[in-house]
Scaffold this active site. Sequence first.
Site, mmCIF file in Angstrom:
data_model
loop_
_atom_site.group_PDB
_atom_site.id
_atom_site.type_symbol
_atom_site.label_atom_id
_atom_site.label_comp_id
_atom_site.label_asym_id
_atom_site.label_seq_id
_atom_site.Cartn_x
_atom_site.Cartn_y
_atom_site.Cartn_z
ATOM 1 N N ARG A 53 0.832 -1.209 0.000
ATOM 2 C CA ARG A 53 0.000 0.000 0.000
ATOM 3 C C ARG A 53 0.866 1.257 0.000
ATOM 4 O O ARG A 53 0.472 2.306 -0.490
ATOM 5 C CB ARG A 53 -0.991 0.010 1.169
ATOM 6 C CG ARG A 53 -1.847 1.257 1.175
ATOM 7 C CD ARG A 53 -3.201 1.175 1.899
ATOM 8 N NE ARG A 53 -3.318 0.195 2.932
ATOM 9 C CZ ARG A 53 -2.800 0.287 4.157
ATOM 10 N NH1 ARG A 53 -2.102 1.352 4.497
ATOM 11 N NH2 ARG A 53 -2.984 -0.671 5.028
ATOM 12 N N TYR A 105 -13.687 17.143 -16.629
ATOM 13 C CA TYR A 105 -14.023 15.709 -16.684
ATOM 14 C C TYR A 105 -15.172 15.394 -15.712
ATOM 15 O O TYR A 105 -15.168 15.838 -14.562
ATOM 16 C CB TYR A 105 -12.757 14.918 -16.323
ATOM 17 C CG TYR A 105 -12.929 13.435 -16.256
ATOM 18 C CD1 TYR A 105 -13.276 12.712 -17.391
ATOM 19 C CD2 TYR A 105 -12.728 12.746 -15.069
ATOM 20 C CE1 TYR A 105 -13.433 11.341 -17.336
ATOM 21 C CE2 TYR A 105 -12.870 11.370 -15.007
ATOM 22 C CZ TYR A 105 -13.233 10.675 -16.146
ATOM 23 O OH TYR A 105 -13.377 9.321 -16.078
ATOM 24 N N ASP A 177 -5.042 18.459 -15.811
ATOM 25 C CA ASP A 177 -5.339 17.069 -16.147
ATOM 26 C C ASP A 177 -4.890 16.879 -17.597
ATOM 27 O O ASP A 177 -5.491 17.433 -18.519
ATOM 28 C CB ASP A 177 -6.848 16.810 -15.967
ATOM 29 C CG ASP A 177 -7.234 15.353 -16.216
ATOM 30 O OD1 ASP A 177 -6.545 14.687 -17.026
ATOM 31 O OD2 ASP A 177 -8.232 14.893 -15.632
ATOM 32 N N LYS A 202 -5.484 5.570 -20.075
ATOM 33 C CA LYS A 202 -5.834 5.947 -21.447
ATOM 34 C C LYS A 202 -4.615 5.774 -22.366
ATOM 35 O O LYS A 202 -4.225 4.669 -22.639
ATOM 36 C CB LYS A 202 -6.384 7.364 -21.443
ATOM 37 C CG LYS A 202 -7.436 7.628 -20.342
ATOM 38 C CD LYS A 202 -8.727 6.860 -20.544
ATOM 39 C CE LYS A 202 -9.657 6.946 -19.341
ATOM 40 N NZ LYS A 202 -10.008 8.285 -18.900
HETATM 41 C C1 LIG Z 1 -10.552 8.800 -17.725
HETATM 42 C C2 LIG Z 1 -10.189 10.136 -17.207
HETATM 43 C C3 LIG Z 1 -9.888 10.329 -15.852
HETATM 44 C C4 LIG Z 1 -10.032 9.230 -14.836
HETATM 45 O O1 LIG Z 1 -9.204 8.180 -15.047
HETATM 46 P P1 LIG Z 1 -9.539 6.662 -14.570
HETATM 47 O O2 LIG Z 1 -8.245 5.998 -14.776
HETATM 48 O O3 LIG Z 1 -10.642 6.189 -15.463
HETATM 49 O O4 LIG Z 1 -9.983 6.740 -13.163
HETATM 50 C C5 LIG Z 1 -9.518 11.592 -15.441
HETATM 51 N N1 LIG Z 1 -9.454 12.624 -16.297
HETATM 52 C C6 LIG Z 1 -9.747 12.477 -17.608
HETATM 53 C C7 LIG Z 1 -9.675 13.667 -18.493
HETATM 54 C C8 LIG Z 1 -10.120 11.231 -18.109
HETATM 55 O O5 LIG Z 1 -10.423 11.096 -19.405
#
Ligand SMILES: *Cc1c(COP(=O)(O)O)cnc(C)c1O
Length: 384
Positions: A53, A105, A177, A202
Amino acid sequence: MAKQNDSKSTEGFATRAIHSSRDYVSDTGTVSPPLWLTSTFEYGNPNGFDYTRSGNPNFNLLDATIASLESAEFSTVFGSGVSAITAVVSTLSSGDVVVAEENIYGCTFRLFAQVFAKFGVEIRYLDFTDPASLAAIAEHDPTLVWIESPTNPNLKIIDIAAVADATHAAGSTLIVDNTFASSYLQRPLEHGADLSLVSLTKYTNGHSDALVGAVCTRSEEWHEKMVFAQKALGLQPSPMDCWLTLRGAKTEAIRMERHCSNALGLAEWLEAESGATTVRYPFLPSHPQHDIAKKQMSGGSGIVTVDFGRSLEDTLHLVESLNYFPKAESLGGIESLCCHPASMTHAAVPKETREAVGITDSLVRFSVGIETLEDLIGDVKAAL
Ligand SMILES: *Cc1c(COP(=O)(O)O)cnc(C)c1O
């Protein structure tokens, strides 16, 4: 704490993606890193690991690579992008104000509205493509300024350097982000941001088979806060997901090149031939913030958002007739996907609110994969 990356490296992105993780203990000569599937570590080991953790060698390998790719000195990996967001928000106190881009988001929006509002953290939204928003930052006296660029699903481009200057003049901290742009195409810390948050789920992993997030910074103080949040809030990723994401990161450069050329090709075709009302793609000259996109990104990334100007029924029918674009949430994988924001990602947002920010019933978001471009265009053509 020791830096995970020297931000002055002169090696190329693709070289760092492949070689930043070679520093692991091994007496076997293995070229691919091992996977440390263990919850606990024997006390007194030389690396100071105690419990997964709060740290695991697979986290360290991924952190070193992500810190390098983001031009950061530190990275902290989390169980998902949303865990990374939770870690940052958990540093706030009751009464703190966050100023955020209005097209943020959806899960970030929900986290503030339905969880952190209960703890007295307030979020206020601005349209950061409006120059007046820069002057407005100081008036709110925010603890954090939160933007993303490109935004989802409208693909608004926000001038990171301009927002960073205004944020610092207001004595605040800027978090970007960076998920939609990807580390390959845009590095927010190089434009003055204090924190860059990436859903590695992603483009970094790129194969739609693991969830991991990261917060990158050059500030030791922020890094310590993130390491604390990782263990204290239980936001750590799994070693397996880190291993998969590290493998994905090694091909990020080459995948992103194809995502960009395919997305640009599809966007150009849609604009010229499809009869759509609007086609949004940051590297199309018709994009309202095209110049800013060119300044801070080295490619337009893989998302194309189109308003076909059709009824809800026709739009849904169109989306369901596609062969190479399964209807699914998420983005950034090698396979193309399509999303109907009004009925999927933004279904929880009331229709009037949605439409006020341009998320109409006729809007379709394509996550363009790395297939053969002619097949993708042919598929959309046939569906139309
Ligand atoms: C998908 C996404 C997230 C969150 O990511 P997860 O790995 O799905 O929790 C945050 N910000 C943006 C812009 C995203 O597309």
